[in-house]
Scaffold this motif. Structure first.
Motif, mmCIF file in Angstrom:
data_model
loop_
_atom_site.group_PDB
_atom_site.id
_atom_site.type_symbol
_atom_site.label_atom_id
_atom_site.label_comp_id
_atom_site.label_asym_id
_atom_site.label_seq_id
_atom_site.Cartn_x
_atom_site.Cartn_y
_atom_site.Cartn_z
ATOM 1 N N GLU A 9 4.840 -10.831 -48.685
ATOM 2 C CA GLU A 9 5.610 -10.933 -49.923
ATOM 3 C C GLU A 9 4.704 -11.263 -51.107
ATOM 4 O O GLU A 9 4.870 -10.717 -52.209
ATOM 5 C CB GLU A 9 6.701 -11.993 -49.784
ATOM 6 N N HIS A 12 2.855 -8.085 -52.015
ATOM 7 C CA HIS A 12 3.762 -7.200 -52.751
ATOM 8 C C HIS A 12 3.848 -7.630 -54.216
ATOM 9 O O HIS A 12 3.712 -6.805 -55.132
ATOM 10 C CB HIS A 12 5.176 -7.258 -52.147
ATOM 11 N N SER A 45 4.394 0.778 -52.689
ATOM 12 C CA SER A 45 5.609 0.019 -52.399
ATOM 13 C C SER A 45 5.922 -0.076 -50.909
ATOM 14 O O SER A 45 6.718 -0.909 -50.495
ATOM 15 C CB SER A 45 6.804 0.665 -53.112
ATOM 16 N N ARG A 49 1.273 -3.336 -44.394
ATOM 17 C CA ARG A 49 0.301 -4.316 -44.901
ATOM 18 C C ARG A 49 -0.580 -4.897 -43.796
ATOM 19 O O ARG A 49 -0.924 -6.085 -43.817
ATOM 20 C CB ARG A 49 1.003 -5.453 -45.646
#
Length: 372
Positions: A9, A12, A45, A49
């Motif tokens: 997160e 991102h 997007s 990861r």
């Protein structure tokens, strides 16, 4: 898993924030450049990861072993994470750039279930009624998009390294630079192998395919992120060597799984057409092992069809069955298991602590048993 989810997160968010700061630099030059930013967002997007996660756990393998700071000197935990989050985000942007260029080289129509970058630019050209070839425009524009992402990854890396000790920053930068050189070399070896295999001794084809795996994927997907993350935290030579010994065989196993998915993966799950590697003519370890086991007529059939972009669904199914019946799939599965075992064994007796070893074991399981 909660810690890994938090890291994802944060990465991102860091990527989103970074693009927000770069958008006005690009669009104030001309509104015509807006698609470069929009398509960058699209390609950044998604994804699992993995590189960011390996970078983080490489960092944590050093940082987590340190004595906690005194309460008065303790800093904001998110501030402490900023360097590794920025570096992990830089790795993800570099990965996006590599995918954009890889899709051009492979003439791929899709990426993660959506149109690849050059196809997006082609569609923009067609819908706008512009002059010239839409294919030429799409390819040229996507090359530039990939180049832009490469530059951005470097900028974000510098931002992350600005917050760490000079020696650590220099070590991490050196590893990042090496990674860029190696993955470019590996990409060249990949396209070379698709064309040069016919002139190479049969006895060398498997080793050549394995060399492509090592430099195009294994080092850049697993080993380099681990080592870069650890270098950011100031890891010593023995610590870095342990991570290298773990990362390389795991990276090989990771790519061997990817090669199986490139032939047998479900398009609705992988985001790429089933059998895409067969149409592209990838001379993978899977193909090399199949050729070793096939009778001459079947081997000739495989060589004739492999790399034909016009392969029908029936021909794809036939090649999939041919490779499966050769026993090559089982041999690749055995190779995956043996490389994972080698990776995990490298952690035994190493400076890597038990908590990190457990987390790396979970990641090893995730990246080598995936169906996406």
């Amino acid at each position: 898993m909660a810690e890994s989810n938090q890291l994802v997160e944060l990465v991102h968010s860091r990527i989103d924030e970074f693009i927000e700061t770069r958008q006005p630099i690009v669009t104030t030059i001309s509104p015509d450049l807006t698609p470069l930013v929009d398509f960058s967002r699209q390609f950044l997007s998604g994804g699992k990861r993995f590189r960011a996660l390996f970078c983080y756990w490489g960092w944590k393998s050093v940082e987590g072993a340190r004595s906690p700071a005194e309460p008065a000197a303790a800093e904001d935990p998110l501030a402490r994470l900023f360097p590794v989050v920025a570096v992990a985000a830089a790795l993800e942007i570099f990965h996006a750039a590599a995918l954009v260029h890889d899709d051009i080289i492979d003439k791929s129509d899709t990426r993660r279930g959506k149109a690849s970058a050059h196809r997006l630019f082609e569609a923009m050209h067609a819908s706008s009624g512009w002059a010239g070839s839409r294919e030429d425009f799409g390819q040229a524009a996507a090359i530039l998009l990939g180049d832009l992402l490469l530059g951005w990854s470097d900028e974000l890396l510098d931002e992350g390294l600005a917050g760490v000790a000079r020696a650590s920053a220099q070590a991490a930068r050196a590893e990042f630079n090496r990674m860029r050189t190696e993955v470019t070399a590996g990409q060249y070896l990949d396209i070379l192998e698709e064309r040069a295999w016919l002139t190479q001794p049969e006895s060398e084809l498997l080793d050549r395919a394995m060399r492509v795996i090592v430099f195009k994927s294994a080092k850049y997907s697993v080993q380099a992120p681990l080592v870069i993350g650890a270098a950011v935290a100031g890891a010593g030579v023995e610590h870095l060597d342990a991570l290298r010994a773990f990362g390389l065989p795991l990276g090989i196993a990771y790519q061997l799984r990817d090669d199986l998915l490139g032939v047998y993966g479900d398009a609705s799950v992988t985001g790429k057409p089933s059998g895409d590697d067969l149409r592209e003519g990838k001379r993978t370890v899977l193909v090399a092992l199949a050729r070793q086991a096939l009778a001459e007529d079947d081997r000739n059939l495989l060589d004739t069809l492999l790399g034909d972009p016009g392969l029908t669904a029936e021909q794809i199914t036939g090649l999939q069955r041919l490779i499966l019946d050769s026993g090559a799939v089982l041999r690749v599965e055995d190779l995956i298991q043996s490389h994972v075992a080698e990776a995990l064994a490298a952690l035994a007796g190493s400076p890597i602590g038990a908590e990190i070893t457990a987390q790396l074991g979970i990641l090893a399981e995730t990246v080598t048993r995936r169906v996406f």
